[in-house]
Design an enzyme around this catalytic site. Structure first.
Site, PDB file in Angstrom:
ATOM      1  N   LYS A  80      37.362  -4.398 -89.373  1.00  0.00           N
ATOM      2  CA  LYS A  80      36.795  -5.729 -89.616  1.00  0.00           C
ATOM      3  C   LYS A  80      37.858  -6.560 -90.308  1.00  0.00           C
ATOM      4  CE  LYS A  80      32.627  -7.676 -89.230  1.00  0.00           C
ATOM      5  NZ  LYS A  80      31.627  -7.428 -88.197  1.00  0.00           N
ATOM      6  N   GLY A 185      11.669 -14.047 -84.786  1.00  0.00           N
ATOM      7  CA  GLY A 185      12.886 -14.751 -84.359  1.00  0.00           C
ATOM      8  C   GLY A 185      13.097 -14.647 -82.867  1.00  0.00           C
ATOM      9  N   VAL A 186      12.842 -15.771 -82.155  1.00  0.00           N
ATOM     10  CA  VAL A 186      13.037 -15.753 -80.700  1.00  0.00           C
ATOM     11  C   VAL A 186      14.231 -16.637 -80.347  1.00  0.00           C
ATOM     12  CG1 VAL A 186      10.878 -14.947 -79.704  1.00  0.00           C
ATOM     13  CG2 VAL A 186      10.942 -17.229 -80.668  1.00  0.00           C
ATOM     14  N   GLY A 187      15.376 -16.269 -80.886  1.00  0.00           N
ATOM     15  CA  GLY A 187      16.630 -16.976 -80.608  1.00  0.00           C
ATOM     16  C   GLY A 187      17.337 -16.323 -79.436  1.00  0.00           C
ATOM     17  N   ASN A 188      18.653 -16.265 -79.514  1.00  0.00           N
ATOM     18  CA  ASN A 188      19.445 -15.745 -78.386  1.00  0.00           C
ATOM     19  C   ASN A 188      19.017 -14.350 -77.952  1.00  0.00           C
ATOM     20  OD1 ASN A 188      21.260 -17.821 -77.773  1.00  0.00           O
ATOM     21  ND2 ASN A 188      22.394 -17.390 -79.653  1.00  0.00           N
ATOM     22  N   VAL A 189      18.832 -13.471 -78.911  1.00  0.00           N
ATOM     23  CA  VAL A 189      18.453 -12.093 -78.571  1.00  0.00           C
ATOM     24  C   VAL A 189      16.928 -11.975 -78.434  1.00  0.00           C
ATOM     25  CG1 VAL A 189      18.507  -9.679 -79.298  1.00  0.00           C
ATOM     26  CG2 VAL A 189      20.484 -11.143 -79.728  1.00  0.00           C
TER      27      VAL A 189
HETATM   28  P1  NAD Z   1      19.976 -16.575 -83.249  1.00  0.00           P
HETATM   29  O1  NAD Z   1      20.422 -17.411 -84.376  1.00  0.00           O
HETATM   30  O2  NAD Z   1      20.207 -17.052 -81.858  1.00  0.00           O
HETATM   31  O3  NAD Z   1      18.405 -16.268 -83.366  1.00  0.00           O
HETATM   32  C1  NAD Z   1      17.759 -16.033 -84.571  1.00  0.00           C
HETATM   33  C2  NAD Z   1      16.429 -16.752 -84.519  1.00  0.00           C
HETATM   34  O4  NAD Z   1      15.699 -16.426 -85.692  1.00  0.00           O
HETATM   35  C3  NAD Z   1      16.557 -18.268 -84.468  1.00  0.00           C
HETATM   36  O5  NAD Z   1      15.740 -18.784 -83.442  1.00  0.00           O
HETATM   37  C4  NAD Z   1      16.068 -18.708 -85.855  1.00  0.00           C
HETATM   38  O6  NAD Z   1      15.458 -19.987 -85.822  1.00  0.00           O
HETATM   39  C5  NAD Z   1      15.097 -17.613 -86.184  1.00  0.00           C
HETATM   40  N1  NAD Z   1      14.831 -17.432 -87.603  1.00  0.00           N
HETATM   41  C6  NAD Z   1      15.635 -17.608 -88.670  1.00  0.00           C
HETATM   42  N2  NAD Z   1      15.005 -17.326 -89.812  1.00  0.00           N
HETATM   43  C7  NAD Z   1      13.762 -16.931 -89.464  1.00  0.00           C
HETATM   44  C8  NAD Z   1      12.640 -16.495 -90.193  1.00  0.00           C
HETATM   45  N3  NAD Z   1      12.650 -16.390 -91.527  1.00  0.00           N
HETATM   46  N4  NAD Z   1      11.516 -16.155 -89.508  1.00  0.00           N
HETATM   47  C9  NAD Z   1      11.468 -16.256 -88.156  1.00  0.00           C
HETATM   48  N5  NAD Z   1      12.513 -16.689 -87.422  1.00  0.00           N
HETATM   49  C10 NAD Z   1      13.641 -17.009 -88.063  1.00  0.00           C
HETATM   50  O7  NAD Z   1      20.649 -15.143 -83.487  1.00  0.00           O
HETATM   51  P2  NAD Z   1      20.767 -13.968 -82.433  1.00  0.00           P
HETATM   52  O8  NAD Z   1      22.109 -13.988 -81.812  1.00  0.00           O
HETATM   53  O9  NAD Z   1      19.559 -13.952 -81.566  1.00  0.00           O
HETATM   54  O10 NAD Z   1      20.749 -12.690 -83.399  1.00  0.00           O
HETATM   55  C11 NAD Z   1      19.532 -12.284 -84.005  1.00  0.00           C
HETATM   56  C12 NAD Z   1      19.811 -11.136 -84.955  1.00  0.00           C
HETATM   57  O11 NAD Z   1      20.400 -10.038 -84.236  1.00  0.00           O
HETATM   58  C13 NAD Z   1      20.805 -11.470 -86.079  1.00  0.00           C
HETATM   59  O12 NAD Z   1      20.440 -10.753 -87.226  1.00  0.00           O
HETATM   60  C14 NAD Z   1      22.125 -10.924 -85.570  1.00  0.00           C
HETATM   61  O13 NAD Z   1      23.004 -10.572 -86.617  1.00  0.00           O
HETATM   62  C15 NAD Z   1      21.655  -9.682 -84.826  1.00  0.00           C
HETATM   63  N6  NAD Z   1      22.575  -9.273 -83.779  1.00  0.00           N
HETATM   64  C16 NAD Z   1      22.846 -10.106 -82.749  1.00  0.00           C
HETATM   65  C17 NAD Z   1      23.721  -9.696 -81.758  1.00  0.00           C
HETATM   66  C18 NAD Z   1      24.041 -10.599 -80.595  1.00  0.00           C
HETATM   67  O14 NAD Z   1      24.571 -10.120 -79.600  1.00  0.00           O
HETATM   68  N7  NAD Z   1      23.709 -11.889 -80.659  1.00  0.00           N
HETATM   69  C19 NAD Z   1      24.309  -8.424 -81.799  1.00  0.00           C
HETATM   70  C20 NAD Z   1      23.993  -7.563 -82.865  1.00  0.00           C
HETATM   71  C21 NAD Z   1      23.106  -8.002 -83.851  1.00  0.00           C
END
Ligand code: NAD
Length: 360
Positions: A80, A185-189
């Site tokens: 890292k 959390g219904v974001g990217n993942v």
């Molecule tokens: P993202 O920011 O696209 O999605 C996160 C979602 O959670 C957002 O829609 C946000 O509005 C929502 N959110 C934030 N605080 C909240 C709360 N208190 N209650 C409910 N919803 C809330 O992020 P992502 O890329 O989808 O990643 C999600 C998680 O997975 C993160 O913890 C990230 O570290 C982990 N992660 C992601 C990846 C990846 O490939 N993107 C890989 C490994 C781990």
């Protein structure tokens, strides 16, 4: 600033301090272990208030990458890097190119990837000085579609197969029809996990601080929306934290009704002891660093320019790994995290693997 006596130091192979007054670069690159291959890990940019905190992050996160890659069966070690700077105002092409020169000086022992505070564009500046960068490449999938370095779809697929493995272990069933899952959390993942689950007949409950994201899941999947502070206490089979870390904490743990916790968020357990509490209550926890490894698998395959389909098959192995972890945890009456750590160490510590071979 202590290095060897730092509580986060764990026999790291190499810790490099990078400084360039002309560009303002101050960074730490930590390589935890390269027994399985070069140390791949994100390059984070953050305005740390002290050098100690920056070092601690680099040591801790690089160690975590060793375990994550080993459990994902990747020929990679753990590393890292952290740049001590504010991503909102301190970025420059020159700074990242200088960082690239430091990465290059490690001759491929460390491979930089995107992390919080850095973008694909920043990585491209690093890549101007070194080829030891991952996540800037594109790949063509089996449908001829160009795929970017965005790891989210692969992470979501890994979480989906992980949930299936947990349901199989817990309820002894291979389908998901009618299973209830609460996604925080219904974001990217999280959104992509929701789509896959919906297609398998899962009944979804969702929460998100972002109204638009929430509505999208409600409209597309008929999901039930609930308040953010009640998502963990829903009467569901699976609680899937896909927002921030610490979803399972001293305040939420007693209200969790799901039999399974399986989601993408990093550091879902606010403290190590909570894993034991979940275990003693019969709640099956899928260790986050195992179930969310789809992204790093994807990044590795893109970097190696291997066929898309191979990467998808590799992500599916997350389900097998979790199945093994759950069974060993049950047999040994230990937490899945403890077993996951043990399996990782069997893979990246050759002496430990030899001890086990002699013991059987
Ligand atoms: P993202 O920011 O696209 O999605 C996160 C979602 O959670 C957002 O829609 C946000 O509005 C929502 N959110 C934030 N605080 C909240 C709360 N208190 N209650 C409910 N919803 C809330 O992020 P992502 O890329 O989808 O990643 C999600 C998680 O997975 C993160 O913890 C990230 O570290 C982990 N992660 C992601 C990846 C990846 O490939 N993107 C890989 C490994 C781990």
């Amino acid at each position: 600033m202590a290095v060897f006596s730092s509580p986060d130091f764990d026999q790291h192979e190499k810790v490099v301090f990078c400084c360039d007054p002309d560009t303002g670069l101050r960074a730490v690159i930590a390589i935890h272990n390269t027994n399985l291959g070069p140390a791949l890990g994100g390059c984070r940019m953050y305005p740390y208030i002290s050098d100690d905190l920056a070092l601690s992050d680099a040591l801790r996160l690089s160690r975590a990458m060793t375990y994550k890659s080993a459990l994902a069966n990747l020929p990679l070690g753990g590393g890292k890097s952290v740049i001590i700077a504010d991503p909102a105002k301190d970025k420059s092409a020159a700074l990242f190119r200088e960082m690239g020169r430091f990465v290059e000086s490690l001759a491929g022992n460390y491979i930089a990837a995107q992390d919080s505070g850095t973008s694909v564009q920043d990585l491209q500046h690093i890549a101007a000085e070194t080829r030891h960068v991952a996540g800037t490449q594109q790949a063509v999938d089996d449908c001829g579609k160009t795929r970017s370095g965005d790891p989210s779809p692969a992470t979501a697929y890994g979480v989906f197969v992980g949930i299936k493995a947990a349901v199989k272990h817990c309820f002894n069933r291979s389908d998901l029809d009618g299973v209830k899952v609460a996604i925080q959390g219904v974001g990217n993942v999280g959104f992509r996990v929701a789509r896959r689950l919906h297609n398998e007949g899962v009944r979804l409950v969702v929460s998100d601080v972002n109204e638009a994201s929430l509505l999208r899941a409600v409209n597309e999947f008929g999901a039930q929306a609930v308040e953010c502070d009640s998502i963990h206490s829903q009467d569901v089979d699976v609680f899937a934290p896909c927002a921030l870390g610490g979803a399972v904490n001293d305040t939420t743990i007693d209200a969790i009704r799901a039999r399974i916790i399986a989601g993408s968020a990093n550091n879902q357990l606010a403290s190590v002891g909570l894993g034991q509490v979940l275990h003693s209550r019969g709640i099956l926890y899928a260790p986050d660093f195992v179930i969310n490894a789809g992204g790093i698998i994807h990044v590795h395959y893109m970097r190696s320019q291997r066929p898309w389909q191979e990467s998808v098959q590799h992500v599916e192995e997350i389900g097998l790994t979790l199945g093994e972890i759950f069974q060993r945890a049950e047999d040994a009456d230990k937490t899945p995290e403890a077993i996951a750590d043990r399996i990782a160490e069997e893979r990246f510590k050759p002496s430990l693997a030899a001890d086990i071979r002699f013991a059987v």
